[in-house]
Design an enzyme around this catalytic site. Sequence first.
Site, short mmCIF file in Angstrom:
data_model
loop_
_atom_site.label_atom_id
_atom_site.label_comp_id
_atom_site.label_asym_id
_atom_site.label_seq_id
_atom_site.Cartn_x
_atom_site.Cartn_y
_atom_site.Cartn_z
N CYS A 120 -29.44 115.19 11.35
CA CYS A 120 -28.25 114.19 11.03
C CYS A 120 -27.20 114.79 10.91
O CYS A 120 -26.68 115.39 10.18
CB CYS A 120 -28.97 113.48 9.74
SG CYS A 120 -27.87 111.84 9.59
N GLY A 121 -26.12 114.40 11.86
CA GLY A 121 -24.77 114.91 11.91
C GLY A 121 -23.78 114.42 10.65
O GLY A 121 -23.15 115.20 9.96
N THR A 122 -24.14 112.98 10.26
CA THR A 122 -23.22 112.67 9.26
C THR A 122 -23.80 113.00 8.03
O THR A 122 -23.53 113.31 6.91
CB THR A 122 -23.10 111.08 9.22
OG1 THR A 122 -24.51 110.47 9.37
CG2 THR A 122 -22.26 110.49 10.32
N HIS A 176 -28.64 105.75 3.54
CA HIS A 176 -29.35 106.93 4.10
C HIS A 176 -29.76 107.89 2.89
O HIS A 176 -28.91 107.93 2.07
CB HIS A 176 -28.55 107.71 4.83
CG HIS A 176 -28.13 107.25 6.24
ND1 HIS A 176 -26.95 106.18 6.18
CD2 HIS A 176 -28.37 107.48 7.47
CE1 HIS A 176 -27.17 105.82 7.65
NE2 HIS A 176 -27.63 106.84 8.40
N ASP A 230 -34.79 110.59 10.74
CA ASP A 230 -33.83 111.10 11.80
C ASP A 230 -34.68 112.27 12.32
O ASP A 230 -35.02 113.17 11.54
CB ASP A 230 -32.58 111.50 11.33
CG ASP A 230 -31.57 111.65 12.23
OD1 ASP A 230 -32.02 112.12 13.40
OD2 ASP A 230 -30.36 111.64 12.14
N CYS A 245 -21.77 108.59 14.00
CA CYS A 245 -23.39 109.01 13.99
C CYS A 245 -22.81 110.44 14.76
O CYS A 245 -22.29 110.36 15.80
CB CYS A 245 -24.16 107.86 14.93
SG CYS A 245 -25.57 108.66 15.39
N GLY A 246 -23.38 111.24 14.22
CA GLY A 246 -22.97 112.67 14.54
C GLY A 246 -24.22 113.17 15.83
O GLY A 246 -23.41 113.36 16.90
N HIS A 247 -25.46 112.67 15.59
CA HIS A 247 -26.11 113.13 16.82
C HIS A 247 -25.88 112.09 18.04
O HIS A 247 -25.70 112.42 19.17
CB HIS A 247 -27.51 112.94 16.45
CG HIS A 247 -28.35 111.57 16.88
ND1 HIS A 247 -28.38 110.52 15.73
CD2 HIS A 247 -28.73 110.92 17.81
CE1 HIS A 247 -28.90 109.48 16.42
NE2 HIS A 247 -29.12 109.82 17.74
O1 PYC Z 1 -26.62 112.07 13.27
O2 PYC Z 1 -25.14 110.98 11.89
C1 PYC Z 1 -26.09 111.19 12.74
C2 PYC Z 1 -27.23 110.02 12.26
C3 PYC Z 1 -27.19 108.87 11.51
C4 PYC Z 1 -28.30 107.93 11.68
C5 PYC Z 1 -28.97 108.67 12.63
N1 PYC Z 1 -28.25 110.03 13.31
#
Ligand code: PYC
Length: 311
Positions: free
Chosen positions: A236-238, A203, A232, A88-90
């Site tokens: 979303c980092g990923t 996602h 999100d 999870c990036g965030h």
């Molecule tokens: O930031 O990767 C992310 C992420 C995944 C689901 C919610 N945020």
Amino acid sequence: MKELHVIDSHTGGEPTRIVVSGGPYLGGGTVAEKLAVFRSAHDRFRSAVVNEPRGSDVLVGAILVEPSDRSCAAGVIFFNNVGYLGMCGHGTIGLIATLQYMVKIRPGEHRIETPVGIVTATLHEDGSASVKNVPSYRKKKGVTIELRGIGAVTGDVAWGGNWFFLVENHSWAIELGNVDQLTEVTWRIRQAVNAQGYPEVDHIELFGPPKVKRAKGADSRNFVLCPGKAYDRSPCGTGTSAKLACLYDDGKLRPGQVWRQESITGSVFEGTVEASGGHIIPTIRGRAYVNAEAKLIFDPADPCCWGISAS
Ligand code: PYC
């Protein structure tokens, strides 16, 4: 009565609640092995931490665990209202802000063990953090699905630490006032993509023109539907990692070139790529703020002690 100590933060509007102590013992294995123990023996803790009445569908949870790799500053397992996230990036940016708040880290590089591999996070002097994510790649370009009443929708299947279906060409407005429609259509897209031979995709990401007109601007705006049907609030980092993999494959992003991904709420992550064989290594930069610290109380007499969940 059991108690858990949690620290909350948000990254670009997307909340993360990290269990920093009091969680169940998950054994002495790798973080991937600890996730297997958590999932099979302690899943009710996941529900209790993120679901109502203590949390909400929007909340991403995490538990801090001992890393098996001693070069890592921490191990972490991310979860949400319906299950677990590989990366999870965030949430990793939130973790870095949380570890700084706990005075466990200082600006510099920190390795973090996740169930899908080790990521390197850098805490910058200005309080922002960069996450060098797991290798990311596009699995399939141009997958077309048919939606009744809508027609054909074409997108790419890509990995950025979670599985995404990314749609660029569509006519939906990526506006906060349009969240109900975006949620409904992306939920339908997910079901159609899963039925078409991509069951791993959980996602869905829609892209549109950017709105932010700050000095640095943004390259694109997105709406990301997460597995439990919440969207999100951050870019979303990923999801941005998966986007970078597609851009790189299409020759639209060079190594080191900065891509600015805006979320539907207007927050921005900056992304860059390094080429690595058939994959890219994405780096995502953003800023998190710690906004609460609390003790969760588990009263066995409380009928909602383990959270309200459909499963
Ligand atoms: O930031 O990767 C992310 C992420 C995944 C689901 C919610 N945020």
